[in-house]
Design a protein around this motif. Structure first.
Motif, PDB file in Angstrom:
ATOM      1  N   SER A   1       0.737  -1.264   0.196  1.00  0.00           N
ATOM      2  CA  SER A   1       0.092  -0.063   0.190  1.00  0.00           C
ATOM      3  C   SER A   1       0.881   1.310  -0.107  1.00  0.00           C
ATOM      4  O   SER A   1       2.189   1.207   0.790  1.00  0.00           O
ATOM      5  CB  SER A   1      -0.923  -0.032   0.942  1.00  0.00           C
ATOM      6  N   TYR A   2       0.272   2.435  -0.795  1.00  0.00           N
ATOM      7  CA  TYR A   2       1.077   3.674  -0.845  1.00  0.00           C
ATOM      8  C   TYR A   2       0.011   4.677  -0.277  1.00  0.00           C
ATOM      9  O   TYR A   2      -1.072   4.720  -0.910  1.00  0.00           O
ATOM     10  CB  TYR A   2       1.867   3.995  -1.928  1.00  0.00           C
ATOM     11  N   GLY A   3       0.666   5.397   0.922  1.00  0.00           N
ATOM     12  CA  GLY A   3      -0.468   6.552   1.031  1.00  0.00           C
ATOM     13  C   GLY A   3      -1.916   6.031   1.538  1.00  0.00           C
ATOM     14  O   GLY A   3      -2.672   6.721   1.374  1.00  0.00           O
ATOM     15  N   GLY A   4      -1.943   4.842   2.041  1.00  0.00           N
ATOM     16  CA  GLY A   4      -3.270   4.267   2.726  1.00  0.00           C
ATOM     17  C   GLY A   4      -3.977   3.672   1.492  1.00  0.00           C
ATOM     18  O   GLY A   4      -5.238   3.068   1.768  1.00  0.00           O
ATOM     19  N   GLU A   5      -3.441   3.568   0.422  1.00  0.00           N
ATOM     20  CA  GLU A   5      -4.307   3.033  -0.816  1.00  0.00           C
ATOM     21  C   GLU A   5      -3.526   1.398  -1.218  1.00  0.00           C
ATOM     22  O   GLU A   5      -2.167   1.606  -1.479  1.00  0.00           O
ATOM     23  CB  GLU A   5      -4.308   4.103  -2.124  1.00  0.00           C
ATOM     24  N   ARG A   6      -3.998   0.641  -1.209  1.00  0.00           N
ATOM     25  CA  ARG A   6      -3.715  -0.675  -1.488  1.00  0.00           C
ATOM     26  C   ARG A   6      -3.338  -0.686  -3.228  1.00  0.00           C
ATOM     27  O   ARG A   6      -4.097  -0.251  -3.969  1.00  0.00           O
ATOM     28  CB  ARG A   6      -4.433  -2.099  -1.347  1.00  0.00           C
ATOM     29  N   VAL A   7      -2.037  -0.888  -3.615  1.00  0.00           N
ATOM     30  CA  VAL A   7      -1.716  -1.046  -4.855  1.00  0.00           C
ATOM     31  C   VAL A   7      -1.212  -2.335  -5.374  1.00  0.00           C
ATOM     32  O   VAL A   7      -1.290  -2.540  -6.744  1.00  0.00           O
ATOM     33  CB  VAL A   7      -0.587  -0.077  -5.026  1.00  0.00           C
ATOM     34  N   LEU A   8      -0.974  -3.489  -4.637  1.00  0.00           N
ATOM     35  CA  LEU A   8      -0.749  -4.525  -4.760  1.00  0.00           C
ATOM     36  C   LEU A   8      -1.504  -5.654  -4.078  1.00  0.00           C
ATOM     37  O   LEU A   8      -1.241  -5.428  -2.809  1.00  0.00           O
ATOM     38  CB  LEU A   8       0.724  -4.887  -5.181  1.00  0.00           C
ATOM     39  N   GLY A   9      -1.927  -6.825  -4.632  1.00  0.00           N
ATOM     40  CA  GLY A   9      -2.231  -7.972  -3.937  1.00  0.00           C
ATOM     41  C   GLY A   9      -3.668  -7.710  -3.242  1.00  0.00           C
ATOM     42  O   GLY A   9      -4.284  -6.768  -3.289  1.00  0.00           O
ATOM     43  N   PRO A  10      -3.879  -8.574  -2.230  1.00  0.00           N
ATOM     44  CA  PRO A  10      -3.079  -9.821  -1.980  1.00  0.00           C
ATOM     45  C   PRO A  10      -2.828 -10.732  -3.127  1.00  0.00           C
ATOM     46  O   PRO A  10      -3.957 -11.175  -3.624  1.00  0.00           O
ATOM     47  CB  PRO A  10      -3.610 -10.630  -0.681  1.00  0.00           C
ATOM     48  N   LEU A  11      -1.658 -11.472  -3.278  1.00  0.00           N
ATOM     49  CA  LEU A  11      -1.623 -12.242  -4.228  1.00  0.00           C
ATOM     50  C   LEU A  11      -0.442 -13.242  -3.883  1.00  0.00           C
ATOM     51  O   LEU A  11       0.463 -12.807  -2.862  1.00  0.00           O
ATOM     52  CB  LEU A  11      -1.177 -11.618  -5.609  1.00  0.00           C
ATOM     53  N   SER A  12      -0.418 -14.503  -4.421  1.00  0.00           N
ATOM     54  CA  SER A  12       0.602 -15.698  -4.084  1.00  0.00           C
ATOM     55  C   SER A  12       1.141 -16.126  -5.355  1.00  0.00           C
ATOM     56  O   SER A  12       0.415 -15.859  -6.525  1.00  0.00           O
ATOM     57  CB  SER A  12      -0.207 -16.737  -3.671  1.00  0.00           C
ATOM     58  N   LEU A  13       2.367 -16.338  -5.423  1.00  0.00           N
ATOM     59  CA  LEU A  13       3.021 -16.774  -6.409  1.00  0.00           C
ATOM     60  C   LEU A  13       4.176 -17.772  -6.182  1.00  0.00           C
ATOM     61  O   LEU A  13       4.740 -17.554  -5.023  1.00  0.00           O
ATOM     62  CB  LEU A  13       3.791 -15.538  -7.214  1.00  0.00           C
ATOM     63  N   SER A  14       4.401 -18.877  -7.024  1.00  0.00           N
ATOM     64  CA  SER A  14       5.446 -19.774  -6.898  1.00  0.00           C
ATOM     65  C   SER A  14       6.344 -19.825  -8.074  1.00  0.00           C
ATOM     66  O   SER A  14       5.582 -19.933  -9.130  1.00  0.00           O
ATOM     67  CB  SER A  14       4.840 -21.049  -6.549  1.00  0.00           C
ATOM     68  N   LEU A  15       7.393 -19.946  -8.143  1.00  0.00           N
ATOM     69  CA  LEU A  15       8.522 -20.122  -9.132  1.00  0.00           C
ATOM     70  C   LEU A  15       9.485 -21.466  -8.787  1.00  0.00           C
ATOM     71  O   LEU A  15      10.054 -21.365  -7.590  1.00  0.00           O
ATOM     72  CB  LEU A  15       9.275 -18.841  -9.146  1.00  0.00           C
ATOM     73  N   ALA A  16       9.371 -22.049  -9.857  1.00  0.00           N
ATOM     74  CA  ALA A  16       9.972 -23.455  -9.800  1.00  0.00           C
ATOM     75  C   ALA A  16      11.387 -23.276 -10.080  1.00  0.00           C
ATOM     76  O   ALA A  16      11.886 -22.302 -11.146  1.00  0.00           O
ATOM     77  CB  ALA A  16       9.419 -24.490 -10.559  1.00  0.00           C
ATOM     78  N   ALA A  17      12.345 -24.027  -9.794  1.00  0.00           N
ATOM     79  CA  ALA A  17      13.645 -24.052 -10.266  1.00  0.00           C
ATOM     80  C   ALA A  17      13.923 -24.399 -11.805  1.00  0.00           C
ATOM     81  O   ALA A  17      13.260 -25.259 -12.173  1.00  0.00           O
ATOM     82  CB  ALA A  17      14.766 -24.927  -9.255  1.00  0.00           C
ATOM     83  N   GLY A  18      14.412 -23.562 -12.536  1.00  0.00           N
ATOM     84  CA  GLY A  18      14.572 -23.835 -13.834  1.00  0.00           C
ATOM     85  C   GLY A  18      13.483 -23.218 -14.743  1.00  0.00           C
ATOM     86  O   GLY A  18      13.441 -23.366 -15.870  1.00  0.00           O
ATOM     87  N   GLU A  19      12.298 -22.418 -13.914  1.00  0.00           N
ATOM     88  CA  GLU A  19      11.743 -21.763 -14.762  1.00  0.00           C
ATOM     89  C   GLU A  19      11.827 -20.402 -15.073  1.00  0.00           C
ATOM     90  O   GLU A  19      12.275 -19.461 -13.975  1.00  0.00           O
ATOM     91  CB  GLU A  19      10.081 -21.904 -13.850  1.00  0.00           C
ATOM     92  N   ARG A  20      11.282 -19.964 -16.125  1.00  0.00           N
ATOM     93  CA  ARG A  20      11.423 -18.643 -16.531  1.00  0.00           C
ATOM     94  C   ARG A  20      10.124 -17.776 -16.748  1.00  0.00           C
ATOM     95  O   ARG A  20       9.009 -18.248 -17.790  1.00  0.00           O
ATOM     96  CB  ARG A  20      12.264 -18.338 -17.934  1.00  0.00           C
ATOM     97  N   VAL A  21       9.886 -16.897 -15.972  1.00  0.00           N
ATOM     98  CA  VAL A  21       8.533 -16.165 -15.763  1.00  0.00           C
ATOM     99  C   VAL A  21       8.626 -14.797 -16.239  1.00  0.00           C
ATOM    100  O   VAL A  21       9.554 -13.911 -15.933  1.00  0.00           O
ATOM    101  CB  VAL A  21       7.921 -16.071 -14.418  1.00  0.00           C
TER     102      VAL A  21
END
Length: 216
Positions: free
Chosen positions: A12-32
């Motif tokens: 959040s910035y200035g009391g306003e949410r700008v991201l999420g909530p979110l979840s993310l998983s990155l596997a070894a050897g994976e290009r996202v």
């Protein structure tokens, strides 16, 4: 095996949410590839991922983090500062040693900056500065790369040359890219960010440029 896994990230910035909530998983050897319009939350997400990642992670922010008064060599050498003693690094600051100088020169040659080794970074063009930051990330040889628009200042053929180098250097990566063709070509998976949330998460092989246009 997950190289990086985060849950319920938000910002959040200035009391306003700008991201999420979110979840993310990155596997070894994976290009996202992270895609989405400016202000969607890609940069914020990369910064939060870096906060959660291990110490061996290379991070290339949009502002590049270069020291303009130092030479290209010294900016690239900073990628391995944590591997050497203060005395060794001080020697390299004053009189670059043959081994690190040769290693950095090889990377610069690959990126088309071979003649810029001793040049002050503040005197470079925008594209040259961006390639210097890429060289630093490659020299770091980290376990994973997080990069925010690493080729935004480069033209088509040169952008692909740099993306080729990053792909060889970092099999595991999360890279924000505004160019959807590059995103599809240099990733195994595309994550689309819209209004601070994940609006798309699919293997690149299942997507086309048209599939990504609604995110812009």
């Amino acid at each position: 095996m997950a190289a990086l896994e985060v849950s319920n990230l938000s910002a959040s910035y200035g009391g306003e949410r700008v991201l999420g909530p979110l979840s993310l998983s990155l596997a070894a050897g994976e290009r996202v590839a992270l895609v989405g319009q400016s202000g969607a939350g890609k940069s914020t997400l990369l910064s939060l991922l870096y906060d959660q990642a291990g110490s061996g992670t290379a991070f290339m922010p949009q502002d590049l983090g270069l020291v303009d008064t130092l030479s290209v060599f010294h900016n690239v050498y900073m990628g391995q500062l944590d591997r050497h003693s203060a005395i060794y690094s001080l020697i390299n600051l004053l009189f670059p040693l043959q081994k690190p100088r040769g290693e950095v020169q090889t990377i610069l040659d690959e990126l088309g900056l071979g003649d810029k080794l001793r040049e002050p970074t503040g005197e470079l063009s925008g594209g040259q500065r961006q390639r210097t930051a890429v060289a630093r990330a490659l020299y770091q040889q980290g376990s994973m790369l997080l990069a925010d628009e690493p080729v935004s200042a480069l033209d088509g053929p040169l952008a692909r040359r740099i993306m080729d180098a990053l792909s060889r250097g970092y099999p595991t990566s999360v890279i924000a890219l505004h160019d959807v063709d590059l995103a599809l070509a240099y990733s195994d998976r595309v994550v689309g960010i819209q209004d601070g949330h994940i609006a798309l998460d699919e293997p690149s092989s299942r997507l086309s440029t048209a599939d990504l246009q609604p995110l812009y």
